[in-house]
Design an enzyme around this catalytic site. Structure first.
Site, mmCIF file in Angstrom:
data_model
loop_
_atom_site.group_PDB
_atom_site.id
_atom_site.type_symbol
_atom_site.label_atom_id
_atom_site.label_comp_id
_atom_site.label_asym_id
_atom_site.label_seq_id
_atom_site.Cartn_x
_atom_site.Cartn_y
_atom_site.Cartn_z
ATOM 1 N N ASP A 6 0.954 -1.180 -0.100
ATOM 2 C CA ASP A 6 -0.136 0.028 0.000
ATOM 3 C C ASP A 6 1.019 1.228 0.073
ATOM 4 O O ASP A 6 1.602 1.576 1.077
ATOM 5 C CB ASP A 6 -0.996 -0.126 1.389
ATOM 6 C CG ASP A 6 -1.792 1.267 1.512
ATOM 7 O OD1 ASP A 6 -2.028 1.754 0.472
ATOM 8 O OD2 ASP A 6 -2.159 1.694 2.672
ATOM 9 N N VAL A 7 0.955 2.008 -1.098
ATOM 10 C CA VAL A 7 1.871 3.130 -1.346
ATOM 11 C C VAL A 7 1.032 4.293 -1.181
ATOM 12 O O VAL A 7 0.405 4.751 -1.799
ATOM 13 C CB VAL A 7 2.520 3.131 -2.698
ATOM 14 C CG1 VAL A 7 3.607 4.143 -2.888
ATOM 15 C CG2 VAL A 7 3.312 1.730 -3.003
ATOM 16 N N THR A 10 2.789 9.607 2.357
ATOM 17 C CA THR A 10 3.887 9.736 3.288
ATOM 18 C C THR A 10 4.362 8.265 3.677
ATOM 19 O O THR A 10 5.707 8.445 4.116
ATOM 20 C CB THR A 10 3.065 10.248 4.606
ATOM 21 O OG1 THR A 10 2.618 11.592 4.293
ATOM 22 C CG2 THR A 10 4.247 10.664 5.642
ATOM 23 N N GLN A 11 3.899 7.375 3.713
ATOM 24 C CA GLN A 11 4.315 6.042 4.305
ATOM 25 C C GLN A 11 3.820 4.894 3.246
ATOM 26 O O GLN A 11 2.625 5.065 2.545
ATOM 27 C CB GLN A 11 3.563 5.584 5.533
ATOM 28 C CG GLN A 11 4.262 6.609 6.760
ATOM 29 C CD GLN A 11 3.897 6.189 8.089
ATOM 30 O OE1 GLN A 11 2.859 5.719 8.276
ATOM 31 N NE2 GLN A 11 4.699 6.217 9.066
ATOM 32 N N TYR A 101 -20.678 5.821 -8.860
ATOM 33 C CA TYR A 101 -19.801 7.016 -8.843
ATOM 34 C C TYR A 101 -19.546 7.551 -10.318
ATOM 35 O O TYR A 101 -19.559 6.568 -11.635
ATOM 36 C CB TYR A 101 -18.244 6.675 -8.386
ATOM 37 C CG TYR A 101 -17.606 7.547 -7.643
ATOM 38 C CD1 TYR A 101 -17.964 7.993 -6.630
ATOM 39 C CD2 TYR A 101 -16.366 8.303 -8.332
ATOM 40 C CE1 TYR A 101 -17.227 8.887 -5.796
ATOM 41 C CE2 TYR A 101 -15.732 9.348 -7.694
ATOM 42 C CZ TYR A 101 -16.102 9.803 -6.315
ATOM 43 O OH TYR A 101 -15.624 10.656 -5.416
ATOM 44 N N GLY A 108 -9.569 6.500 -5.647
ATOM 45 C CA GLY A 108 -8.034 6.162 -5.417
ATOM 46 C C GLY A 108 -7.942 4.605 -4.971
ATOM 47 O O GLY A 108 -8.870 3.937 -4.307
ATOM 48 N N ASP A 110 -6.572 3.127 -2.701
ATOM 49 C CA ASP A 110 -6.510 2.765 -1.222
ATOM 50 C C ASP A 110 -7.976 2.646 -0.953
ATOM 51 O O ASP A 110 -8.374 2.058 -0.147
ATOM 52 C CB ASP A 110 -5.711 3.846 -0.481
ATOM 53 C CG ASP A 110 -5.905 5.369 -0.799
ATOM 54 O OD1 ASP A 110 -6.521 5.575 -1.842
ATOM 55 O OD2 ASP A 110 -5.574 6.263 0.046
ATOM 56 N N ASP A 130 -10.007 6.704 6.984
ATOM 57 C CA ASP A 130 -8.706 6.342 6.839
ATOM 58 C C ASP A 130 -7.715 7.593 6.957
ATOM 59 O O ASP A 130 -7.913 8.490 6.269
ATOM 60 C CB ASP A 130 -8.504 5.799 5.321
ATOM 61 C CG ASP A 130 -6.970 5.067 5.122
ATOM 62 O OD1 ASP A 130 -6.037 5.422 5.948
ATOM 63 O OD2 ASP A 130 -6.645 4.599 4.185
ATOM 64 N N THR A 133 -2.022 10.569 5.054
ATOM 65 C CA THR A 133 -1.800 11.999 4.668
ATOM 66 C C THR A 133 -2.760 12.921 4.506
ATOM 67 O O THR A 133 -2.961 14.091 4.754
ATOM 68 C CB THR A 133 -1.040 11.997 3.248
ATOM 69 O OG1 THR A 133 0.206 11.245 3.318
ATOM 70 C CG2 THR A 133 -0.562 13.154 2.706
#
Length: 260
Positions: A6-7, A10-11, A101, A108, A110, A130, A133
């Site tokens: 999971d990119v 920030t992390q 949608y 995204g 995520d 979630d 960032t």
């Protein structure tokens, strides 16, 4: 074994699954300048530290919100494992992700993974918060459809903006100050950021409930989920592995479809 990545901005969270069980998980800083070679150098020691040989990795699932790193990660893991990564998206999730949608392609990766996992684990309706960032809120209605959500500045993003612009305020640890009225500058900042984030989320979730016309399970995930969720009146469960779980489910569904 499945390698799930999971990119985030920030992390980056890396997990290794043995069937449905998450064996290992690592959280590392995201560097948007890294090449595929640098990512391989970064990933290899993590796997080695737990005695995981790359030949034992049978598949890779990737969620990335950093476009310049998506292809770099795909190249890195394919060279290491010989497997082409499944890149999570609304399309890749197939029947696990239902939405009206207007443009599903803009959702995204995520957010897709979070929605898939939340629905599978907690049923519908369900709301995901979630804390990354950005603070993302995903809404799955009573029919199990992703209907949209909220994207707002994240806890640390807001804090960094405050610290960078207010020269007399130094960075502090974002923990519960145990007082709404700060007795010193550190407590005042902690109350403003930690309690402020919890109350912002509660307010947004209540607006979501009002619009839906019913309440729902609210799941918190992300790096700061535990700290903020403890102060929330609407969050009912915390699951820090939610995004990785979603990646696993999307990957397993694709493999099942291939075998059918």
């Amino acid at each position: 074994m499945l390698l799930a990545i999971d990119v985030g901005n920030t992390q980056t969270v890396v997990g290794v699954y043995q069937e449905k069980r998450l064996l290992h998980q690592w959280r590392v800083a995201t560097n948007k300048q890294h090449t595929s070679d640098e990512l391989r150098v970064k990933l290899a020691p993590l796997l080695l530290s737990e005695g995981i040989a790359t030949q034992h990795l049978e598949g890779v699932a990737l969620a990335s919100v950093v476009p310049q790193l998506t292809q770099a990660w795909c190249a890195a893991v394919e060279r290491m494992t010989g497997s082409e990564a499944l890149v999570c998206s609304a399309e890749a999730a197939g029947g696990l992700f239902s939405t009206e949608y207007a443009n599903p392609a803009e959702i995204g990766a995520d957010r897709v993974a979070d929605a898939v996992a939340a629905k599978a684990l907690y049923g519908a309706p369900v709301v995901v918060v979630d804390f990354g960032t950005a603070t993302n809120i995903e809404v799955i209605d009573a029919e199990g459809r992703f209907v949209g959500g909220v994207i707002a500045p994240g806890v640390e993003t807001s804090a960094q903006a405050l610290f960078s612009r207010a020269t007399r305020l130094g960075a502090i640890e974002l923990v519960d100050p145990h007082t709404a009225i700060g007795g010193n500058t550190e407590q005042a900042i902690q109350a403003g950021i930690v309690y402020g984030e919890a109350d912002r989320v509660d307010g947004l979730v209540q607006r979501i409930f009002d619009q839906l016309g019913y309440r729902a399970t609210v799941v918190a995930t992300g790096g700061l989920a535990a700290r903020v969720a403890a102060q929330s009146r609407t969050i009912t469960v915390t699951n820090p592995e939610l995004t990785l779980e979603g990646l696993r489910l999307v990957y397993e569904a694709r493999e099942a479809a291939r075998r059918a």
